[in-house]
Design a protein around this motif. Structure first.
Motif, PDB file in Angstrom:
ATOM      1  N   GLN A  48       0.830  -1.204   0.000  1.00 44.29           N
ATOM      2  CA  GLN A  48       0.000   0.000   0.000  1.00 44.29           C
ATOM      3  C   GLN A  48       0.868   1.259   0.000  1.00 44.29           C
ATOM      4  OE1 GLN A  48      -2.339  -0.703   3.580  1.00 44.29           O
ATOM      5  NE2 GLN A  48      -4.169  -1.057   2.371  1.00 44.29           N
ATOM      6  N   PRO A  49       1.331   1.691  -1.159  1.00 49.51           N
ATOM      7  CA  PRO A  49       1.978   3.004  -1.214  1.00 49.51           C
ATOM      8  C   PRO A  49       0.898   4.088  -1.165  1.00 49.51           C
ATOM      9  CG  PRO A  49       2.292   1.766  -3.260  1.00 49.51           C
ATOM     10  CD  PRO A  49       1.291   1.030  -2.459  1.00 49.51           C
ATOM     11  N   GLU A  50       1.208   5.232  -0.565  1.00 47.53           N
ATOM     12  CA  GLU A  50       0.176   6.262  -0.442  1.00 47.53           C
ATOM     13  C   GLU A  50       0.775   7.656  -0.350  1.00 47.53           C
ATOM     14  OE1 GLU A  50      -1.819   5.366   3.270  1.00 47.53           O
ATOM     15  OE2 GLU A  50      -0.459   6.694   4.347  1.00 47.53           O
ATOM     16  N   ALA A 160     -10.104  -7.749   7.400  1.00 46.33           N
ATOM     17  CA  ALA A 160      -8.806  -7.771   6.709  1.00 46.33           C
ATOM     18  C   ALA A 160      -8.536  -6.381   6.156  1.00 46.33           C
ATOM     19  CB  ALA A 160      -8.842  -8.795   5.587  1.00 46.33           C
ATOM     20  N   ILE A 161      -7.364  -5.841   6.470  1.00 44.85           N
ATOM     21  CA  ILE A 161      -7.077  -4.441   6.129  1.00 44.85           C
ATOM     22  C   ILE A 161      -6.997  -4.230   4.623  1.00 44.85           C
ATOM     23  CG2 ILE A 161      -4.537  -4.643   6.223  1.00 44.85           C
ATOM     24  CD1 ILE A 161      -6.676  -1.711   7.558  1.00 44.85           C
ATOM     25  N   HIS A 162      -6.666  -5.282   3.870  1.00 41.53           N
ATOM     26  CA  HIS A 162      -6.544  -5.078   2.426  1.00 41.53           C
ATOM     27  C   HIS A 162      -7.896  -5.028   1.720  1.00 41.53           C
ATOM     28  CE1 HIS A 162      -6.262  -9.417   3.162  1.00 41.53           C
ATOM     29  NE2 HIS A 162      -6.874  -9.566   2.021  1.00 41.53           N
ATOM     30  N   VAL A 163      -8.986  -5.188   2.457  1.00 40.19           N
ATOM     31  CA  VAL A 163     -10.290  -4.929   1.850  1.00 40.19           C
ATOM     32  C   VAL A 163     -10.998  -3.774   2.561  1.00 40.19           C
ATOM     33  CG1 VAL A 163     -10.674  -7.210   0.849  1.00 40.19           C
ATOM     34  CG2 VAL A 163     -11.338  -6.790   3.211  1.00 40.19           C
ATOM     35  N   PHE A 164     -10.261  -3.047   3.397  1.00 38.86           N
ATOM     36  CA  PHE A 164     -10.778  -1.852   4.057  1.00 38.86           C
ATOM     37  C   PHE A 164     -11.093  -0.817   2.975  1.00 38.86           C
ATOM     38  CE2 PHE A 164      -9.634   1.890   6.991  1.00 38.86           C
ATOM     39  CZ  PHE A 164     -10.877   1.895   7.590  1.00 38.86           C
TER      40      PHE A 164
END
Lengths: 448, 155
Positions: A48-50, A160-164
């Motif tokens: 997750q680059p941001e 799951a944080i990757h589907v937040f």
């Protein structure tokens, strides 16, 4: 934008977008493998680059007037009000080590991003183990999970944080559930006071312990329960007292169809956590001999609902906290900042205070690849003593563009507001809170 | 006194002769019976350890049935080696297997050689799906079916 108007705007948006987070069974998805068809070792992860931006408005009042406001700085280093960052970079392996007997599952995940797990309080970054658990599925109705894993609790933490669907957590989740572990309450204000820095990683909604759980299907309903006992002292380290945290969780979900983290359904859930934290109360001087170390109760509970059907998704949750309330920093300055009067800004904890908050969230898929999101959240911090109370409100507008099932870009704009509701507008705390900027964020997420 | 009409010995012999094939058919397990009107005969092989292959082989069976119709295609799925896990009783695909058997008459064969090897490794025999039929060797079963005109597909 005033608070009342934002509340109205949120309500209207919610009605338009229809009632959001996920309707999924996180207990089963994070550590339990499908029977008879688990891989020996499935490698997976995400990056997750941001970019996050605030105006970087300086503090308008208080002893740290003219200095950076902590809430306008971007973590974990808090050195700038805008930055590119690798928020998360995780890689893990999961499966059944002996595929002929898929009743024993394992789950291991490592974090290499730049955040409160690897770099708490801006310390030295390093790889950190976020999950290392073994699940035993031998007893019908009582699966056992042992190790370090997500404790059963709030939907925002358990999912799951990757589907937040957003980039930043709600104020209440960040304030009372994403626990920071410090040694002192922060009451020592002198220049010779010890720095009240985090003792280690944020809890990342995880604990080390043992959980008994399972899921029962009754027609198109799925009922789940979980009971857990854990150290209650965060991840990747030992306990610091002999008291253990207790976690209780229940959910019932009417499943409409699909599977995985974006399964369609309507879920109701409730949870409770209770534990003890050891904290040293500073007596306002720099002499550690005068400090008092005590145990304090920490209780959290909440309930909520999630809905996902077709183009719509929605969620709402109420969260209540009693004890060990993270109470910001002195003058809202960055920890360690030196005031004109010689005081050093410290992280503060109010061990006997209370807090509560809630959020309501909705999303609508305009196109198969484009979703618009709106979320309103409120956090009432330190509500026991009216003069201490601070109210944080954020209305977040978001959009997600899905390049494919595993790659998406998320844009969020957060309208942020805060006040000390029981103090006059001209009071120092309200002037300090007026400094709070809106925040814009852009994040790319790729799962592999 | 009631007069009972008796069949002559000759007629009785003819009747037995006519019934014999029917009795022989009755001995065959219904689920194992090939479809008499099938225009396509397919044997699907599952022998991989990759769980994705389990889903894939069931998808292929399902797609064949959808395309040709359940009466026009005769499908047998033969599992051996690591692929035998598909036919474990607790396999997460069990509802799909049940559906393929009930709705489309798909047959499932489990290799006995693999079954015995798994029993040795586990220390006890694995519980198999009730729709699985033991065959002495999965690969031999495939050869037999191919010799009977089945087309072998390994997804």
């Amino acid at each position: 934008m005033n608070i009342r108007f934002r509340g109205w705007l949120c309500g209207m948006s919610f009605c338009i977008l229809a009632p959001a987070v996920q309707a999924a069974n996180w207990l089963m998805l994070q550590g339990a493998e499908p029977a008879g068809s688990a891989a020996r070792a499935k490698v997976w992860g995400f990056i997750q680059p941001e970019y996050q931006y605030t105006q970087g408005t300086k503090l308008k009042a208080g002893p740290w007037k003219g200095q950076e406001a902590i809430f306008n700085q971007i973590g974990p280093d808090l050195k700038t009000s805008s930055q590119f960052n690798i928020r998360r970079a995780r890689i893990g392996v999961r499966g059944a080590g002996f595929p002929l007997d898929t009743k024993t599952n394992y789950f291991i995940l490592v974090e290499a991003g730049n955040n409160g797990i690897t770099k708490p309080g801006g310390g030295t970054g390093s790889l950190k183990l976020t999950d290392a658990s073994i699940t035993l599925n031998y007893i019908k109705g009582a699966r056992i999970r042992i190790g370090q894993f997500k404790y059963p609790g709030s939907e925002e933490g358990l999912m799951a944080i990757h589907v937040f669907d957003y980039i930043n957590f709600t104020n209440v989740t960040n304030g009372v559930l994403l626990e920071r572990f410090v040694k002192f309450d922060g009451n020592c204000k002198g220049s010779n006071c010890p720095a009240n820095k985090p003792l280690g990683s944020v809890n990342a909604f995880r604990d080390i312990g043992v959980q008994v759980f399972d899921t029962f299907k009754v027609r198109d309903w799925e009922h789940s329960y979980a009971v857990m006992i854990g150290n209650g002292n965060g991840i990747t380290r030992s306990d610091n007292n002999s008291n253990k945290d207790v976690y209780l969780y229940w959910s019932s979900e009417k499943v409409f169809g699909g599977k995985g983290p974006r399964r369609q359904g309507w879920k109701l859930f409730g949870w409770y956590q209770h534990g003890t934290r050891t904290l040293t109360l500073e007596q306002g001087d720099a002499d550690p001999a005068n400090d008092i170390t005590r145990n304090f109760h920490r209780t959290r509970w909440g309930f909520g609902t999630t809905y996902r059907h077709g183009r719509y998704r929605a969620a709402a949750e109420y969260i209540k906290a009693d004890g060990m309330i993270r109470n910001g920093t002195d003058g809202a300055a960055v920890p360690g900042a030196l005031a004109k009067n010689g005081a050093v800004a410290s992280i503060n904890v109010a061990p006997d205070e209370q807090a509560d908050g809630w959020y309501i969230d909705g999303g609508y898929k305009l196109l198969p690849a484009l979703e618009i999101d709106a979320r309103y959240d409120r956090f009432n911090r330190a509500t026991k003593v009216s003069a201490n109370e601070r109210r944080f409100e954020t209305f977040t507008l978001g959009a997600q563009y899905f390049f494919n099932k595993k790659t998406r870009v998320i844009f969020n704009y957060e309208f942020r507001n805060a006040e000390a509701p029981n103090l006059p507008g001209s009071a120092g705390p309200n002037k300090v809170l007026d400094t709070l900027d809106d925040r814009a964020s852009l994040q790319l997420l790729a799962i592999f | 006194m009631e007069h009972r009409r008796m069949l002559s010995p000759g007629r009785r012999a003819w009747l037995w002769l006519l019934c014999l094939p029917l009795l022989a058919l009755a001995w065959l397990p219904v689920a194992r019976a090939a479809k008499p009107f099938a225009e396509h005969k397919i044997v699907l092989q599952i022998s991989d350890r990759d769980p994705f292959k389990q889903t894939l082989v069931l998808n292929v069976a399902n797609n064949l049935i959808k395309h040709y119709g359940p009466d026009k295609v005769d499908i047998e799925i033969v599992a051996f080696g690591p692929g035998l896990r598909l036919l474990f009783a607790d396999n997460s695909n069990a509802p799909r297997i049940d559906s393929l058997v009930q709705a489309a008459g798909v047959r499932f064969s489990a290799c006995d050689n693999t079954f015995r090897a798994v029993t040795r490794k586990l220390g006890h025999p694995p519980k198999l799906n009730p729709h699985a039929h033991h065959v002495s060797a999965g690969v031999v079963r495939i050869i037999d079916l191919v010799n009977q005109g089945y087309l072998l597909i390994k997804p």
